[in-house]
Design a protein around this motif. Structure first.
Motif, PDB file in Angstrom:
ATOM      1  N   THR A 102      10.278   2.895  -6.924  1.00  0.00           N
ATOM      2  CA  THR A 102       9.339   3.788  -7.648  1.00  0.00           C
ATOM      3  C   THR A 102      10.156   4.438  -8.852  1.00  0.00           C
ATOM      4  N   ARG A 133       1.318  -7.406  -6.167  1.00  0.00           N
ATOM      5  CA  ARG A 133       1.285  -5.913  -5.585  1.00  0.00           C
ATOM      6  C   ARG A 133       2.034  -5.892  -4.245  1.00  0.00           C
ATOM      7  N   ARG A 152       0.914  -1.240   0.011  1.00  0.00           N
ATOM      8  CA  ARG A 152      -0.103   0.167  -0.086  1.00  0.00           C
ATOM      9  C   ARG A 152       0.871   1.045  -0.092  1.00  0.00           C
ATOM     10  N   THR A 155       1.887   6.884  -6.926  1.00  0.00           N
ATOM     11  CA  THR A 155       0.997   7.686  -7.285  1.00  0.00           C
ATOM     12  C   THR A 155       1.707   9.102  -7.227  1.00  0.00           C
ATOM     13  N   ARG A 186       0.913  -1.512 -11.127  1.00  0.00           N
ATOM     14  CA  ARG A 186       1.696  -2.219  -9.918  1.00  0.00           C
ATOM     15  C   ARG A 186       1.013  -3.579 -10.193  1.00  0.00           C
ATOM     16  N   SER A 236       2.302   1.687  -3.554  1.00  0.00           N
ATOM     17  CA  SER A 236       1.441   2.333  -4.563  1.00  0.00           C
ATOM     18  C   SER A 236       1.037   3.633  -4.037  1.00  0.00           C
TER      19      SER A 236
END
Length: 547
Positions: free
Chosen positions: A94, A205, A50, A57, A175, A53
């Motif tokens: 990332t 993920r 989480r 973003t 992802r 992700s």
């Protein structure tokens, strides 16, 4: 007769020794995990997934406005929810994902531009006009012309949209993988149930990756693996209550040994050198795996001349096999050609195994012959698989797409580095054509016919050795004056056009012919052309006899 105009040959690049692999990755299974171990791994993977992700973003939202300040702010926010070590791994991962998407976006723009230029050229030509070599002609019918004009509008609209996204710094990242995401809309074709897809999607993920750092204990503080195989994880701050060891760490019951390259890994962790780890779950088999990877530096570099001294093995890459031939240092084929088959149908693990088996047999043969290098073409078919370039040649596009250029090259480099064999990359221009022209017929004997691919491997090997692909001219016969003393039409090592078809030179081809024979033949009239002008030839009149 005027010489026929031929398409000029493109400049051929020089062969070069390819760089070896920059990293090493090994894998071992986490066996004998308890129920509590799996519970902790799932909790850490979901929590860090989480966070990863959310960080991706934010990075995509920053776009081209990214700076060291925004990077530090993102890492600071992640540290409060996990730890500084986990935050560093997430931000680094990332940035790798964002950079990969930007490169894929650039490649997509190039592909669209090539398709647009091809369609525009063919639409500008009359319907049914034939193309020349290397240049496509017009479309076959008005129906095809109309549909291609509609496709041109679609490609232009798509090109402008992607170009605007690139200029704005927008990328598209999924992802877990876009292929797995699209399987959700067609589970029947994927042969999966909704529960199976959901478990695979969630596992893809998760984030259980930790970058290594030299100087830290055993090369990694986040996921630490001791030389005796003990695996421990530094739990994020919200999950610190699940620790079973000191300093908020959780020790797994499983032990790893790394049967492949375990000695190299053990030497690194003993010296506290950086090692990156990744834990992932295979939902199909229900197994957990641990990957260890590190970079390789200081590989020995061998010069091209030293590699050529023992000969090379030329390898021609095809859709279903590798054609190879051993050449000595003078460029002469030795022995018989070899063929290493593989089948690239089926799943990705099956295709990868087929490539590894074929390359393993190739390397075993190379080690038996004692050569120091393998010559292979520097192929790149990224711009040759589109339907706009080859039109209706669907089978040819499938053939080109089926040749494993990128995967085979990466796999060959890594396997050759372990076997102590170098790889020489050569320009692929005209190797198949000239190999078949100059070597296929001479190498064909009574016991078998030489294939076009085997002849191409000879051309590749000769180019890697620095020799011309064209064969040397046969010497004169024994009954002539020089007794095989010279070769009259042999191109020099630095002559321009030495790779082309040998030009036909008028006049005598050997020294046994009289020097004035060509001039005598030139003054005679042709017997095959009517009304051809005849040059005057002086003839002595008969003597006048008088009393």
């Amino acid at each position: 007769m005027a010489e026929q105009t031929r398409k000029p040959l493109r400049q051929i690049a020089r062969p070069f020794v390819t760089d070896g692999p920059t990293g090493v990755s090994i894998r071992d299974r986490l066996k004998s995990l308890t129920g509590e171990d799996e519970k902790v791994l799932r909790a850490v993977g979901e929590h860090m997934g989480r966070l990863a992700s959310a960080d991706l973003t934010r990075r995509c939202r920053d776009g081209l406005d990214h700076s060291t300040g925004t990077w530090a702010a993102r890492k600071r926010d992640l540290t409060a929810l996990s730890s500084s070590l986990w935050a560093g791994s997430i931000t680094s991962h990332t940035h790798d994902q964002w950079g990969l998407s930007r490169r894929a976006q650039h490649a997509h723009l190039k592909s669209l531009d090539a398709g647009i230029r091809t369609i525009r050229h063919r639409l500008s030509l009359p319907v049914g006009e034939k193309g020349s070599r290397g240049t496509p002609g017009g479309y076959r019918s008005k129906h095809e012309w109309f549909h291609k004009s509609r496709r041109l509008a679609v490609l232009e609209e798509r090109y402008e949209r992607v170009r605007a996204e690139r200029e704005a710094g927008q990328v598209s990242v999924v992802r877990g993988g876009r292929r797995l995401l699209k399987q959700r809309h067609n589970l029947t074709a994927a042969e999966k149930t909704p529960e199976q897809w959901r478990s695979e999607w969630e596992a893809a993920r998760w984030f259980l990756t930790a970058d290594g750092e030299s100087g830290k204990r055993h090369g990694n503080e986040t996921i630490r693996v001791t030389p005796d195989g003990e695996v421990s994880i530094n739990l994020p701050a919200p999950l610190a209550g699940m620790a079973n060891a000191k300093h908020g760490r959780y020790v797994l019951a499983a032990r790893v040994t790394f049967p492949h390259r375990g000695d190299q890994w053990r030497d690194r962790v003993t010296c506290n050198r950086a090692v990156a780890y990744r834990i992932h779950h295979d939902t199909a088999s229900g197994r957990w795996y641990l990957d260890a990877s590190w970079t390789r530096k200081g590989l020995p570099v061998i010069g091209l001349d030293a590699l050529r001294s023992g000969g090379v093995i030329g390898v021609d890459t095809n859709a279903d096999h590798l054609a190879a031939w051993l050449l000595d240092e003078h460029g002469n084929p030795v022995g018989s050609p070899r063929r290493f088959d593989y089948d690239l149908t089926g799943t990705a693990p099956h295709r990868d195994a087929q490539l590894r088996h074929a390359l393993t047999r190739l390397l075993h043969w190379a080690q038996a012959t004692g050569v120091q290098a393998i010559a292979i073409e520097d192929l790149d078919f990224t711009d040759s698989t589109t339907r706009e370039k080859h039109g209706r040649k669907k089978k040819f596009r499938q053939l080109v797409s089926g040749i494993p250029t990128g995967k085979l090259r990466a796999r060959l480099l890594s396997m050759c580095a372990e076997a102590g064999i170098s790889v020489i990359a050569v320009d692929p221009a005209y190797t198949s054509m000239w190999g078949a022209q100059h070597w296929q017929k001479p190498l064909t004997g009574k016991n078998g016919k030489t294939s076009r691919h085997a002849a191409a491997s000879v051309a590749i090997g000769r180019r890697a050795l620095g020799h011309a692909i064209r064969r040397r001219t046969a010497p004169p016969h024994d009954d002539q004056s020089d007794r095989r003393g010279h070769r009259t039409a042999q191109a020099g090592p630095r002559d321009q056009g030495r790779e082309e078809t040998r030009p036909r030179v008028p006049g005598p081809r050997t020294r046994c012919v009289q020097p004035d024979a060509a001039g005598t033949r030139a003054t005679s009239a042709s017997r095959t052309v009517r009304n051809a002008p005849v040059e005057p030839v002086w003839v002595q009149d008969s003597l006048l006899l008088t009393d």
